[in-house]
Design a protein around this motif. Structure first.
Motif: not given
Length: 124
Positions: A29-40, A42-43, A90-97
Motif C-alpha cells: 500500500s506504500y509506494h516508497c518507505m524510508a529511514w530518516n534521522r534527526q541529530p539533536l 539539526k534538521e 540521532g533519532m531515527y524515523y521510519c516513514a512511508g508514502t
C-alpha cells in the motif's frame, strides 16, 4: 496507518545496530518507505529509501555501511547499520508514502506522509 520503530540503542563507534519498523498495513500500500534521522538540534535528513519495486536509495554518508530491506510477509522495514560513527547519532524515523516519488525526491523527508515516533541511536 501505524509505523513503529524499534532496535535503537547505544553502541560504540565501529559497532552495528539493526533497526526495525513494523507497519500496520501491507507494504504494497506504500509506494516508497524510508529511514530518516534527526541529530539533536539539526534538521531531519533522509538516510535510505526502498520503493515498492525494490529500488533502493541512500545518502552518500552511509553508502557501504547501511542497508535498507524489508520483509513483505511480516510488513517490517529494516535498516542494518554497520561501521557506525559518532555522526550517525540521532533519532531515527521510519516513514512511508502512497504517492509515486521521483528518484530525486525519495530521500526528502517532506515527501513522506506517514511517520513513526522514532528510535534513538547513540554512537560514542
Amino acid at each position: 496507518v501505524q509505523l513503529v520503530e524499534s532496535g535503537g540503542g547505544s553502541v560504540q563507534a565501529g559497532g552495528s545496530l539493526t533497526l526495525s519498523c513494523a507497519a500496520s498495513e501491507y507494504f504494497g500500500s506504500y509506494h516508497c518507505m524510508a529511514w530518516n534521522r534527526q541529530p539533536l538540534g539539526k534538521e531531519r535528513e533522509g538516510v535510505a529509501a526502498l520503493d515498492v519495486d525494490g529500488t533502493t536509495s541512500c545518502v552518500d554518508s552511509v553508502k557501504g555501511r547501511f542497508t535498507i530491506s524489508r520483509d513483505s510477509d511480516k510488513n517490517i522495514l529494516y535498516l542494518q547499520m554497520d561501521s557506525l560513527k559518532s555522526e550517525d547519532t540521532g533519532m531515527y524515523y521510519c516513514a512511508g508514502t502512497r504517492f509515486l516519488l521521483l528518484s530525486a525526491n525519495r530521500l526528502r523527508p517532506s515527501q513522506y506522509t506517514y511517520w513513526g515516533p522514532g528510535t534513538q541511536v547513540t554512537v560514542s
